[in-house]
Design a protein around this motif. Structure first.
Motif, PDB file in Angstrom:
ATOM      1  N   PHE A 280       0.840  -1.203   0.000  1.00  0.00           N
ATOM      2  CA  PHE A 280       0.000   0.000   0.000  1.00  0.00           C
ATOM      3  C   PHE A 280       0.877   1.255   0.000  1.00  0.00           C
ATOM      4  O   PHE A 280       0.806   2.092   0.894  1.00  0.00           O
ATOM      5  CB  PHE A 280      -0.892  -0.039   1.241  1.00  0.00           C
ATOM      6  CG  PHE A 280      -2.227   0.625   1.116  1.00  0.00           C
ATOM      7  CD1 PHE A 280      -3.207   0.098   0.297  1.00  0.00           C
ATOM      8  CD2 PHE A 280      -2.527   1.759   1.859  1.00  0.00           C
ATOM      9  CE1 PHE A 280      -4.460   0.685   0.216  1.00  0.00           C
ATOM     10  CE2 PHE A 280      -3.775   2.349   1.784  1.00  0.00           C
ATOM     11  CZ  PHE A 280      -4.745   1.819   0.957  1.00  0.00           C
ATOM     12  N   ARG A 282       2.990   4.751  -0.495  1.00  0.00           N
ATOM     13  CA  ARG A 282       2.569   6.147  -0.366  1.00  0.00           C
ATOM     14  C   ARG A 282       2.062   6.696  -1.690  1.00  0.00           C
ATOM     15  O   ARG A 282       1.146   7.530  -1.720  1.00  0.00           O
ATOM     16  CB  ARG A 282       3.754   6.991   0.126  1.00  0.00           C
ATOM     17  CG  ARG A 282       3.382   8.427   0.459  1.00  0.00           C
ATOM     18  CD  ARG A 282       4.584   9.192   0.970  1.00  0.00           C
ATOM     19  NE  ARG A 282       5.334   9.803  -0.124  1.00  0.00           N
ATOM     20  CZ  ARG A 282       6.503  10.411   0.035  1.00  0.00           C
ATOM     21  NH1 ARG A 282       7.080  10.437   1.232  1.00  0.00           N
ATOM     22  NH2 ARG A 282       7.123  10.964  -0.982  1.00  0.00           N
ATOM     23  N   TYR A 284       0.101   5.665  -3.869  1.00  0.00           N
ATOM     24  CA  TYR A 284      -1.294   5.450  -4.222  1.00  0.00           C
ATOM     25  C   TYR A 284      -2.268   6.263  -3.371  1.00  0.00           C
ATOM     26  O   TYR A 284      -3.453   6.332  -3.676  1.00  0.00           O
ATOM     27  CB  TYR A 284      -1.664   3.967  -4.085  1.00  0.00           C
ATOM     28  CG  TYR A 284      -0.633   3.014  -4.633  1.00  0.00           C
ATOM     29  CD1 TYR A 284      -0.059   3.215  -5.884  1.00  0.00           C
ATOM     30  CD2 TYR A 284      -0.222   1.903  -3.900  1.00  0.00           C
ATOM     31  CE1 TYR A 284       0.897   2.341  -6.388  1.00  0.00           C
ATOM     32  CE2 TYR A 284       0.722   1.021  -4.396  1.00  0.00           C
ATOM     33  CZ  TYR A 284       1.289   1.248  -5.635  1.00  0.00           C
ATOM     34  OH  TYR A 284       2.227   0.387  -6.131  1.00  0.00           O
ATOM     35  N   ASN A 285      -1.763   6.864  -2.285  1.00  0.00           N
ATOM     36  CA  ASN A 285      -2.619   7.517  -1.303  1.00  0.00           C
ATOM     37  C   ASN A 285      -2.589   9.037  -1.469  1.00  0.00           C
ATOM     38  O   ASN A 285      -1.572   9.685  -1.198  1.00  0.00           O
ATOM     39  CB  ASN A 285      -2.158   7.151   0.111  1.00  0.00           C
ATOM     40  CG  ASN A 285      -2.398   5.690   0.439  1.00  0.00           C
ATOM     41  OD1 ASN A 285      -3.388   5.341   1.063  1.00  0.00           O
ATOM     42  ND2 ASN A 285      -1.483   4.816   0.020  1.00  0.00           N
ATOM     43  N   SER A 299      -5.404   9.665  -6.920  1.00  0.00           N
ATOM     44  CA  SER A 299      -5.402   8.794  -5.752  1.00  0.00           C
ATOM     45  C   SER A 299      -6.324   7.603  -5.994  1.00  0.00           C
ATOM     46  O   SER A 299      -7.343   7.706  -6.679  1.00  0.00           O
ATOM     47  CB  SER A 299      -5.883   9.566  -4.524  1.00  0.00           C
ATOM     48  OG  SER A 299      -6.054   8.692  -3.421  1.00  0.00           O
ATOM     49  N   THR A 301      -7.242   5.721  -3.155  1.00  0.00           N
ATOM     50  CA  THR A 301      -7.635   5.365  -1.791  1.00  0.00           C
ATOM     51  C   THR A 301      -8.593   6.409  -1.211  1.00  0.00           C
ATOM     52  O   THR A 301      -8.249   7.120  -0.263  1.00  0.00           O
ATOM     53  CB  THR A 301      -6.393   5.247  -0.893  1.00  0.00           C
ATOM     54  OG1 THR A 301      -5.692   6.517  -0.907  1.00  0.00           O
ATOM     55  CG2 THR A 301      -5.466   4.150  -1.385  1.00  0.00           C
ATOM     56  N   VAL A 304      -9.138   5.989   2.760  1.00  0.00           N
ATOM     57  CA  VAL A 304      -7.974   6.355   3.576  1.00  0.00           C
ATOM     58  C   VAL A 304      -7.720   7.857   3.489  1.00  0.00           C
ATOM     59  O   VAL A 304      -7.348   8.496   4.484  1.00  0.00           O
ATOM     60  CB  VAL A 304      -6.730   5.553   3.138  1.00  0.00           C
ATOM     61  CG1 VAL A 304      -5.475   6.071   3.847  1.00  0.00           C
ATOM     62  CG2 VAL A 304      -6.914   4.070   3.443  1.00  0.00           C
ATOM     63  N   ASP A 305      -7.950   8.439   2.340  1.00  0.00           N
ATOM     64  CA  ASP A 305      -7.789   9.890   2.201  1.00  0.00           C
ATOM     65  C   ASP A 305      -8.755  10.633   3.117  1.00  0.00           C
ATOM     66  O   ASP A 305      -8.392  11.643   3.735  1.00  0.00           O
ATOM     67  CB  ASP A 305      -8.035  10.317   0.752  1.00  0.00           C
ATOM     68  CG  ASP A 305      -6.952   9.822  -0.198  1.00  0.00           C
ATOM     69  OD1 ASP A 305      -5.900   9.385   0.288  1.00  0.00           O
ATOM     70  OD2 ASP A 305      -7.172   9.871  -1.421  1.00  0.00           O
ATOM     71  N   ASP A 467      -8.837  -0.534  -0.146  1.00  0.00           N
ATOM     72  CA  ASP A 467      -9.323   0.700   0.471  1.00  0.00           C
ATOM     73  C   ASP A 467     -10.816   0.567   0.801  1.00  0.00           C
ATOM     74  O   ASP A 467     -11.268   0.975   1.877  1.00  0.00           O
ATOM     75  CB  ASP A 467      -9.087   1.869  -0.486  1.00  0.00           C
ATOM     76  CG  ASP A 467      -9.579   3.188   0.064  1.00  0.00           C
ATOM     77  OD1 ASP A 467      -8.881   3.765   0.924  1.00  0.00           O
ATOM     78  OD2 ASP A 467     -10.666   3.638  -0.360  1.00  0.00           O
ATOM     79  N   PRO A 513       2.919   5.093   3.592  1.00  0.00           N
ATOM     80  CA  PRO A 513       2.118   5.968   4.447  1.00  0.00           C
ATOM     81  C   PRO A 513       2.150   5.481   5.888  1.00  0.00           C
ATOM     82  O   PRO A 513       2.167   4.278   6.136  1.00  0.00           O
ATOM     83  CB  PRO A 513       0.715   5.828   3.857  1.00  0.00           C
ATOM     84  CG  PRO A 513       0.690   4.438   3.296  1.00  0.00           C
ATOM     85  CD  PRO A 513       2.089   4.157   2.813  1.00  0.00           C
TER      86      PRO A 513
END
Length: 641
Positions: A280, A282, A284-285, A299, A301, A304-305, A467, A513
């Motif tokens: 996972f 960083r 991708y977030n 992004s 995610t 998560v965002d 996510d 992340p």
């Protein structure tokens, strides 16, 4: 040429060895073709120079692999030219060569995840898998082109080998035959010894992986100079865990502060729920990329965002290893992995002070969850060493209808199982979940086909699915009485497929992340200081007001004063120590480079302008490595000084 017995044989042997060089060159070209976005090469001439320097490493690998073949081909035994003997040599040659050669092809793909040539430590993960054949066939299906390349080249190699044959000749045991053969034998053996060592200089040691960095202008190029058989051979029987003596104990105590004792917060037995999310990264977030200014960034995610808006997040955080088991040891026990992983060293069977042991001493119930077959990745074994009370795997889940067919239980149902089991536990508890779905082959359940964006990289769709699974978990967990009394942690085990150029830069390849969330929103904000996986363990103990001393190489990310923010990791065959405004490159003996913290591509080495701050950074790196080696080897991974 008749006055030189066996001359024709020697020519054929030389031809066969030269074939190996030719095919190693082709493998190097293909390795670059598959990974050109990760390895920066300025021009075609630069590529050829790197290939030329790679000849020394090819020579070592080829001689090791062909040692017995060469010996039997040149030893004076009179029947060397016999057809049956030559047929035996044919099979010996190709069984050994093709087996070694195939490892290069594995790294065409595997390099994308480790950013290093495979070493013997790379086999550790495979040893712990119960479904090796299933994984193999899945690899064949998804990377059929790699297999095609291998078989086409193997066929061509065999064809070219057969083009030139040793002519059968009945030899007689004459003095001339044995004399010439013996002299030639000694010359060839001497040349082979030099080839294995890399040169004939008595003052130098045999070349190893680190020597590939002598010929490069960008650190990633060292893996182009190397070949995988060489990396495996040179690490086959090595132990990189060796004591060093750089600094005094008092310097270790002040520079590293291995024994922590916090009194920043009142004691509170909060539950701790950790998500170690497979691959996972960083990248991708979106919440962790607001300052990167990547063109057309997207992004994958959304949940998560959104959670990050109510959490304490660390956008400048790094993994302390490059494999899943490295992530577990770094996050839970605060033990990073360098040249070789701690978990695959001779030393993991010892008492280890960790998040598990410290919380158990406070009356916590401790659990580890992983939806793969029990024992996969080595988690069960290492979890037992750490002392987890419970392990919940595919066996305990006991419903293969939710099996993804390759790795384990799909994330969505397994995270619901996670919530179910936690809701049955007595508080306080600490639980760790290691997800599986965002792993190659990056599938999602059929019912979610086309629900998540495909993106521009093979992993993006499965990142979206994981996510979503996290969103469903929190929707269910917030209904439980334990929810508001809990600290949640999210972190990736390591990075994965790279889509943006920004993350192809050397010091962005290991970014992950790190997020801390508490429902009462006690910890909210963005902290852009250096952070790393090994900081999670001391940070959590600081958050719950743990009152006792404990061993930790990380630091609390809340308000620790004694140790400045830093990151330590190992990549491209060197230590990388980052703190303040600089990144230090350390080869195990001395600093070989310093880079500005914003020079993530490592384009401007500042070592010629080194200053007192750089000197201190190198000293901190030395102190860290010294204490790391001493404590592991001396089995002092506790508060014992």
């Amino acid at each position: 040429m008749n006055k030189y017995p066996r001359f024709q044989e020697y020519k054929v042997v030389a031809y066969r060895i030269l074939l190996a060089y030719a095919f190693y060159f082709v493998a190097r070209v293909l390795f670059y073709f598959y990974n050109s976005s990760l390895i920066k090469v300025g021009s075609f001439s630069d590529f050829l120079k790197l290939c030329f320097h790679g000849l020394a490493f090819d020579t070592t690998a080829i001689i090791y692999v062909n040692g017995l073949f060469i010996l039997l081909s040149i030893i004076p035994i009179l029947f060397n030219t016999n057809k049956k003997f030559q047929k035996f040599l044919f099979y010996l040659y190709f069984v050994t060569n093709l087996l070694a050669y195939a490892t290069n092809f594995v790294d065409f793909i595997y390099y994308r995840y480790t950013f290093n040539r495979s070493t013997i430590a790379s086999l550790d993960t495979l040893e712990n898998e119960n479904n090796k054949m299933l994984l193999f066939f899945d690899f064949v299906i998804h990377f059929w082109d790699v297999f095609l390349w291998f078989f086409v080249l193997a066929f061509l190699w065999i064809y070219l080998y057969k083009k030139i044959k040793v002519q059968h000749k009945t030899e007689t045991p004459t003095l001339k035959y044995f004399g010439f053969s013996t002299v030639t034998f000694l010359i060839i053996v001497t040349l082979c010894i030099g080839g294995i060592r890399g040169d004939f200089k008595k003052s130098t040691r045999p070349i190893n992986i680190l020597d590939a960095s002598r010929f490069i202008t960008n650190i990633s190029q060292s893996n182009l100079v190397l070949n995988t058989p060489f990396a495996l051979i040179r690490t086959w029987d090595t132990n990189s865990f060796k004591k060093v003596n750089f600094v005094s104990k008092s310097q270790i105590d002040s520079l590293v502060v291995p024994i922590k004792h916090y009194n920043n917060n009142p004691a509170a037995k909060l539950n701790i729920v950790i998500f170690i999310i497979e691959s996972f990264a960083r990248e991708y977030n979106g919440a962790f990329n607001k300052g990167t200014k990547i063109p057309n960034y997207k992004s994958y995610t959304p949940f998560v965002d959104s959670l990050a808006q109510h959490s304490m997040i660390y956008p400048n955080a790094y993994a302390n290893g490059y494999k899943s088991i490295h992530g577990m040891s770094s996050i839970i026990a605060g033990i990073p992995s360098f040249e070789n992983a701690f978990t695959s060293s001779p030393y993991p069977q010892q008492k280890i002070e960790s998040l598990v042991s410290t919380l158990k001493s406070e009356g916590y119930d401790t659990s580890f969850f992983h939806g793969a077959p029990n024992g996969s990745m080595g988690f069960l074994g290492f979890g037992n060493i750490l002392g987890y009370d419970h392990y919940y795997g595919k066996t305990e889940y006991n419903n293969d209808a939710d099996f993804d067919g390759v790795w384990g239980i799909w994330d969505e149902p397994f995270l619901q199982y996670y919530n179910k089991i936690l809701s049955q536990k007595k508080q306080p508890f600490m639980a760790t979940l290691f997800s599986v779905s965002s792993h190659e082959p990056y599938k999602v359940p059929e019912k979610y086909k086309d629900k998540f964006p495909k993106g521009t990289a093979n992993i993006h769709e499965s990142i979206g699915y994981t996510d979503y699974a996290l969103k469903q978990f929190f929707a269910a967990a917030k209904k439980q009485p334990w929810y508001k009394n809990t600290i949640f942690v999210m972190v990736a085990d390591h990075c994965n497929t790279i889509a943006y150029d920004e993350y192809r830069k050397e010091f962005n390849k290991n970014t992950v992340p790190i997020l801390f969330f508490s429902p009462n929103e006690k910890y909210v904000g963005i902290n852009n200081e250096w952070a790393q996986q090994i900081d999670i363990y001391p940070t959590l103990l600081d958050m719950i007001g743990y009152q006792k001393p404990f061993r930790s190489w990380g630091r609390s990310l809340l308000n620790e004063k004694k140790v400045p923010p830093f990151v330590v990791k190992y990549g491209t065959n060197v230590y990388q120590f980052m703190s303040g405004d600089y990144i230090c490159i350390f080869d195990g003996t001395k600093a070989t480079g310093f880079y500005d913290k914003n020079d993530k591509a490592m384009e401007h080495n500042l070592i010629s302008k080194r200053n007192a701050i750089m000197d201190l950074l190198e000293l901190r790196c030395k102190a860290f490595i010294q204490d790391y080696m001493e404590r592991i080897i001396d089995r002092r991974l506790t508060t014992v000084k």
